[in-house]
Design an enzyme around this catalytic site. Sequence first.
Site, PDB file in Angstrom:
ATOM      1  CD  GLU A  47      46.236 -30.139 -37.855  1.00 46.88           C
ATOM      2  OE1 GLU A  47      46.018 -31.183 -38.509  1.00 46.88           O
ATOM      3  OE2 GLU A  47      46.962 -29.213 -38.247  1.00 46.88           O
ATOM      4  CD  GLN A 105      29.820 -14.915 -27.601  1.00 43.91           C
ATOM      5  OE1 GLN A 105      30.329 -14.177 -28.440  1.00 43.91           O
ATOM      6  NE2 GLN A 105      30.494 -15.885 -27.011  1.00 43.91           N
ATOM      7  CG  HIS A 138      20.283 -17.863 -24.122  1.00 47.12           C
ATOM      8  ND1 HIS A 138      19.980 -18.068 -22.789  1.00 47.12           N
ATOM      9  CD2 HIS A 138      20.621 -16.556 -24.229  1.00 47.12           C
ATOM     10  CE1 HIS A 138      20.145 -16.947 -22.123  1.00 47.12           C
ATOM     11  NE2 HIS A 138      20.534 -16.004 -22.978  1.00 47.12           N
ATOM     12  CG  ASP A 180      15.973 -13.619 -16.689  1.00 45.44           C
ATOM     13  OD1 ASP A 180      15.064 -13.880 -17.506  1.00 45.44           O
ATOM     14  OD2 ASP A 180      17.066 -14.209 -16.685  1.00 45.44           O
ATOM     15  CE  LYS A 203      19.936 -12.018 -14.008  1.00 47.61           C
ATOM     16  NZ  LYS A 203      18.923 -12.908 -14.543  1.00 47.61           N
ATOM     17  CB  ALA A 235      24.920 -22.268  -9.628  1.00 50.60           C
ATOM     18  N   GLY A 236      25.404 -18.721  -9.596  1.00 53.11           N
ATOM     19  CA  GLY A 236      25.330 -17.589  -8.670  1.00 53.11           C
ATOM     20  C   GLY A 236      23.961 -16.944  -8.648  1.00 53.11           C
TER      21      GLY A 236
END
Length: 337
Positions: A47, A105, A138, A180, A203, A235-236
């Site tokens: 906690e 999200q 984002h 992208d 992509k 990082a792919g």
Amino acid sequence: MPATDPKLISGNANRPLAEAIARRMTLHRGVGMGLVDARVERFNDQEIFVEVFENVRGEDMFIIQSTSNPANDNLMELLIMADALRRSSAARITAVIPYFGYARQDRRTKARTPISAKLVADMLVGSGIERVLTMDLHATQIQGFFNIPVDNLYASPVFALDALHYFKDRLKDVMVISPDVGGVTRARELAKRINAPLSIVDKRREKAGEIAEMTVIGDVKDKICLIVDDICDTAGTLCKAAEVLVNHGATEVHSYITHGVLSGPAIERVTNSVMKSLVITDSIEPTEATKNAPNIRIVPTAPMFAQAILNTWSGTSVSSLFQDETLAPIYEGMYGR
């Protein structure tokens, strides 16, 4: 000017950045701007407990806390610090969140999935936070999830200063790349600032986490390519995009990424990739592996956040920091200016 000075308090997510912001504010104002003395720690059952040792009644408080890994712990620290300050009669509480976790999200991609960014926004507002200062969300529409003011800073002006310094003799060969289609607006902003052309790597995914095909839209032959994005996680995708660009004739590939999450095999992938350099900010505290990676460079955000906090406190424009003539003096000496 306000009757009281701004006061800074930090959680454990990125203490070095908080201390750097305090130092910059001291430099700007000529008045000592240390962090408020407090303890943010855990009981044996994990906690989180917060205790503020200084009087904050009637003060303009700024909590500096990224909600990075471990995202849930850092988010709870932020919420509990806000509650502690509210119950201590702080006049206003601003959350300075350099990296806003759960931002990916931001919409329902499938049936029966959450919009967690909206949930987090509701939790922040419910804790007593009255204003949010963040960087490179984002998705910019996340600002609309809040019923309080949200100032979203951009890393592109700082990246532009960096690119103009490091590629000053080769700017005619530079091309900015969006990894992208969804990131074109972010890449276009940097391209406009350094007067460079823009290209896109499109992509296609067969399933989550696996890229089936990458297509380069635009001619990158004999170009120095600068990939621009907001987040680098494993990082792919980034390393694959760099490889595709080199295969299409690019002479060099560099990347400018705002938030270096760099989880799992990311450091090893970047180190072994064809990328000459990966430039990230310190919105997330870099690990020792990140600092020691030969082709990763970190640019500071403390000068920008310090000025943004001072502008918020004094009631002046935060968007003025998006202009070169305002931002360049803040980074004076770093890029030979």
